[in-house]
Enzyme design. Sequence first.
Site, PDB file in Angstrom:
ATOM      1  CG  HIS A   1       8.036   5.593  -0.263  1.00 57.03           C
ATOM      2  ND1 HIS A   1       7.246   4.534   0.122  1.00 57.03           N
ATOM      3  CD2 HIS A   1       8.616   5.919   0.714  1.00 57.03           C
ATOM      4  CE1 HIS A   1       7.365   4.607   1.678  1.00 57.03           C
ATOM      5  NE2 HIS A   1       8.554   5.559   1.853  1.00 57.03           N
TER       6      HIS A   1
ATOM      7  CB  SER B   1       9.582   3.946   4.532  1.00 57.78           C
ATOM      8  OG  SER B   1       8.603   4.881   4.898  1.00 57.78           O
TER       9      SER B   1
ATOM     10  CG  ASP C   1      -2.132  -0.800   1.104  1.00 54.22           C
ATOM     11  OD1 ASP C   1      -2.447  -1.033  -0.159  1.00 54.22           O
ATOM     12  OD2 ASP C   1      -2.706  -1.254   2.058  1.00 54.22           O
TER      13      ASP C   1
END
Length: 724
Positions: free
Chosen positions: A31, A184, A6
Site C-alpha cells: 500500500h 488512498s 505515513d
Amino acid sequence: MVAVIDDDGVWHDHNDLYPRVIGDNEWAGVHGTAVAGILGAKGNNAIATAGICWNCQIYAGNIEGFDIPDICNTIISAVDSGSNIINNSWGSSSYVIALRRALAYAYKMNVLTVCSKGNGSSSEPNYPSDFGQGIISVGAYGNWGHWMDYSNTGNGIDIVAPGDGILTTGTDNANDSFVGSMTSFAAPHASGVAALLKGYNNNLCNDDIENIINITAKDNIFKPATEGYDEFTGWGNLNAKAAFDILQKPNTITRIEEQGGVEYSHNGPITMTFFDIPGLADGFYMVFRYDVRKPISFPASYLEMPHVWGRGVGSVGYSPDDVNYGMGYTNVIDGSITKTGCSLQTFVYHVFNLKGDDCGWFPCEVSGAKFAYSSLGEFELSSAPYISCTNHYDHQSIKVCFEDPNPNETGWIIERKDATSLIWELIDTLPSNDDQYFHYEDYYPVGSETYTYRVKPFTSNQQNAPYSNEVTVTARPRWPDNLTAYATDCTDSLPVNTGCNAPIPKLVPAKAAADAPPADPLENPIECHSQLGNDITVRWSHPSNQKYPIVKYIVKRCNTLGIPEETWTLNGDTCMYICPVDAQSSYKMNVYSIASNGDTSLPAIDGVCTGSINICPGNIPRYADEEYAIIPDKTELHQNYPNPFNMSTEISFSLARPGRVTIDVYDLLGRKIVGLIDREFEPGRYKFTWNGRDTDGNEVSSGIYFYRIKAGEYIETRKMMMLK
C-alpha cells in the site's frame, strides 16, 4: 522538497523511487509503495508509471500495525527532519487526541497534511481526514469525472482527486506496477500537487497551499454532486494546472500580519475543557470568549475581488470551535472582502478556574491579537511615481528613468512626442523585471529637437492604466559625421598639396547598420611611423538628422589622456589643418557641433599620430619632450594627471610671458614637502613629473597635497591626492 508517506512502508529499491526514499527503509509495504508511486514516481523512464512530483524526496514513515504512539512519533520525527507535506492514506472512526496533537504540531510547524477521506461510502467522521484545521480532506472521483460511490462524504471534505483505476508502483520486482481504486490513491495526487506548489514557491505557507488547491478545484456537477461546494466532492476536482496558473503574473500573492484588534462581542461564562494550551494546565474551566476583529486595507487596490484567507501560522488567537492544541487562527469575515480591504476575526479567552480564580487571558488579551492573512489577485496598476529624462553623458541617446511601483505588471509602454509634430508615438515596450527602477535609452533622437516622454504599465487585463507625469528634454545637437584625422604620409615623397587641399588618404569608417544603436566615434589612427609629417588634418561632414542648423564647430587637440591642449572655433568649415605639431606624438582630435540655438554636441573623436618629417615651411619639428613653441594666451597652472595617483603624477603649466617660475608641494598642514621648479622659462607649455618623494628622497604617505605656482604676479594653488 520532502513528502512524508505515513503508511505500511515504501520499497526504496523500486526503480521509479530509488534513490529518493529516506526515513524508515526497513519495510516495503504494498500500500505504501503504491501511494509513494502516485505522489513521486519518476517520469520519462519507461518504467511502471509517472508520479506527480518526480524530484521530491519521499520520507517513508512505517505505521504497520497502526500503533498510535508509533504513528505520532513518526509524524513528529518527519516534521523535525524538515518535511513539507504529510500524506495519510488511511483512517478510522476514532478521534484520537494523541494523533490530533501530533498533526497540530505539524500544522504549527507550517507543514501541510493531506488525508484520504475513506472508502466506506459513509457520512460518519473519519480521522485524521476530518480533524479540520490544517488538513486537506480528499475524496475520489472516477475516470469520467463523477464522484466515486465508495468515497466517504461530508464533515468538511475539501476536494476529490483521481481514485479509479490508478496505475502505480508495485512490489513484485523493481519495475513492478499495478492498478487500484480507492481514496488512498486520491490523496497522494493532492499531496503531489502540494509538493509541486511548495517547490515552485517556497514562501507559500501550509494554509496558502490548502486554499490555492481549494479555490482552483474544478466544480464537479455530476450527480449527486451539486453546483458549488457540496458534501460529496467538496470544492470540486483537483486541478493542478489552475493551481499554478493562479500564481502567475499579473496575479500577486501577498502575506501580511496585522497587530491588534477590538472586541466585537463576547459570551460567557461557559464551561470548557482545555488541553495543550501553552501556560495553562489541562482541565475544566469557566471562560469568557471574545470575538476580536480588525478591518484591514490591502497594500493596493485590486482589479477584481481578490481571494483572501487567514493563516494559523503567525496568528495570535484561537478558533471558536476547537481552542485546544494551541493552533493559531485567523478568519476572514464572510461578505467583508472588497477590492481595497476586508475584516479579519480571531478569538481570545479570559479563563477562570472552577473556584472563580482568574487564570489569565489565552493566548493573549484583546489588544494583543495578531492576524496573519494572505491575499491573491491582480492589483490595479499604479502609474510611475517618478520619471526623469536627460541627455546621456557620453553618447547621443536620451536616458529615461522611471520607478516601478507594481509587483507583477506585464511590462511598460514608453511614448514620446516632439515639439515639432506634437504627436505622441509609442517608441518601445519593456518587459517587467524585479528592479525598482527602469533605465531606458532612446537611441534615435533628432539633434536639437525637444522631446516629451511618458510611460504607463500594462497587463493583459489592464491596457488603459494611468500615465506617469510628462518630462521634457532638448536633445543635444548631433556630433559631426564622418570624422577623420591624419598626418601627411611622406613615405614616397613630400606631397605637393597638404592639409585641406590634399585628397583624403584613408577611408571614412563605415556607418552602423540602420537597425543598430549608433556606435561611439572610432579612435583608430592609421599606423604610426616616422615617415609621417608633423601636421594634422581634421575632416568631417555636417551631421544629419538635425533640427536646427549647425553654425559653428569647435576643434580640440587633446593628449592621449583626453586633456585638451589647444582649441579652435570654425564658422561652418568642415576641415582644419594644423602645422606644426609635436613630432612623433599621438593625439585625440575632438570636434563639437554648435547649433543655431546655442547648444553644443558631444565630441566626435578620432585618434591621430604624427611622424618626424618636417613639412611645415619656416618651422622646425617639435618633439613631445621639448618645451612648446606655441605661445599660450595666458599663464595657467593645470590640474595634475592622474589624480588620485600612485607614487607619480604629471604637473603641467602654461606661461604667457618669460620669467621665473617656482612650483612647490605642500602637505595639509602647510609644510613644504619639496620644491619641483625654480628657474627662468620662455613662454610656452611645460610639464614635469613629481615622483611622490620629499626633499630628502623619502616616499611620502598617502593623503592630500597641494602644489603651488608663482610666475611673476600669477599665483595659483591646486589640490592632488596620493593613494598607495
